[in-house]
Design a protein around this motif. Structure first.
Motif: not given
Length: 207
Positions: A11-14, A28-33, A59-67, A152-153
Motif C-alpha cells: 500500500d503506497l503512502p496514503g 511528493a513523488a520522490q518521497a513515495v519512490y 512510474f515507480l517501477c521504471l525509476l527503480y529499474a533505472y537505478h 509532483s511527477i
C-alpha cells in the motif's frame, strides 16, 4: 505459489491500509519512490524481481529499474504514468491546484462517489456493480492528499532509452486518464518492449 511465484503488493503512502499522514512532503513523488525502493530492498530477495506497475506504479517501477537494473528481471507496465504530458487538460488543471483539489475531494459525500461510479458510462462501464463499488471504496479509503503525488511527477522520457529491462507494456485503448498515444511513444523509447494494447478497455485493463 503453485506456479513457483509469490506476489507482494505494498500500500503506497496514503493508500489502502497505509498511514494517512498530514505531512505533505510524504506525498511528493520522490518521497513515495524512496518509500517504495526501501520497501523492496527491505524484503531481502536474493533473485532478480519481476515488477508489475499500474498507473503511478509504472512510474515507480521504471525509476527503480533505472537505478537498480541488476535487481530486476523484467517489467510489466499497465497504463504507466511516466510524464505529465500524458494528462488531458482537465487533469493538468487539477495538478496545478493540488491543495484545492484535495480540499474538494475530502468534502465529497461517499454516496456521491458511489453514484458517480454507478452512472459512469466510460472507463468503468464494463465492470459489474460489485467491482465498481470496490473501486469507489478504494478511492474513499485513500487520503485526499494523494493528489500531490500526481502533481509532483516528473518526466521520465529522458531516461527511458537507458532502461534496458525486458518489458511488457499493456494499456487500454480507451484510457481517459492518460492519453493512449503516450504508450506507443513509451514503447518507441525503450529498447526491449513488447506491447499488448487492450481493445475497449480504459485505465484499468488489469481489472
Amino acid at each position: 505459489t503453485q506456479n513457483g511465484w509469490r506476489g507482494y503488493a505494498p500500500d503506497l503512502p496514503g493508500h489502502g491500509d497505509s498511514p494517512k499522514t498530514d505531512d505533505l512532503s510524504q506525498y511528493a513523488a520522490q518521497a513515495v519512490y524512496t518509500a517504495f525502493a526501501a520497501w523492496l530492498d527491505g524484503l531481502g530477495f536474493d533473485q532478480p524481481l519481476r515488477l508489475v506497475g499500474p498507473s503511478l506504479g509504472g512510474f515507480l517501477c521504471l525509476l527503480y529499474a533505472y537505478h537498480h537494473p541488476q535487481h530486476i528481471d523484467s517489467l510489466a507496465l499497465i497504463d504507466p504514468y511516466y510524464s505529465p504530458t500524458q494528462l488531458p487538460l482537465s487533469l493538468r488543471l487539477i495538478n496545478r491546484r493540488p491543495r484545492l483539489a484535495a480540499w474538494a475531494f475530502q468534502r465529497i459525500p461517499s454516496w456521491i462517489v458511489h453514484l458517480i461510479f454507478d452512472l459512469d458510462r466510460g472507463e468503468t462501464h464494463q465492470f459489474n456493480s460489485k467491482v465498481r463499488h470496490a473501486i469507489a471504496g478504494d478511492y474513499l479509503r485513500a487520503s485526499p492528499k494523494i493528489i500531490y503525488m500526481g502533481s509532483s511527477i516528473w518526466d521520465l522520457t529522458p531516461i527511458l532509452p537507458e532502461i534496458k529491462t525486458p518489458t511488457l507494456l499493456i494499456w487500454g485503448d480507451r484510457d481517459r486518464t492518460l492519453k493512449p498515444t503516450s504508450f506507443t511513444r513509451l514503447a518507441l523509447q525503450m529498447p526491449q518492449v513488447e506491447i499488448s494494447p487492450v481493445t475497449g478497455s480504459g485505465h484499468q485493463p488489469h481489472i
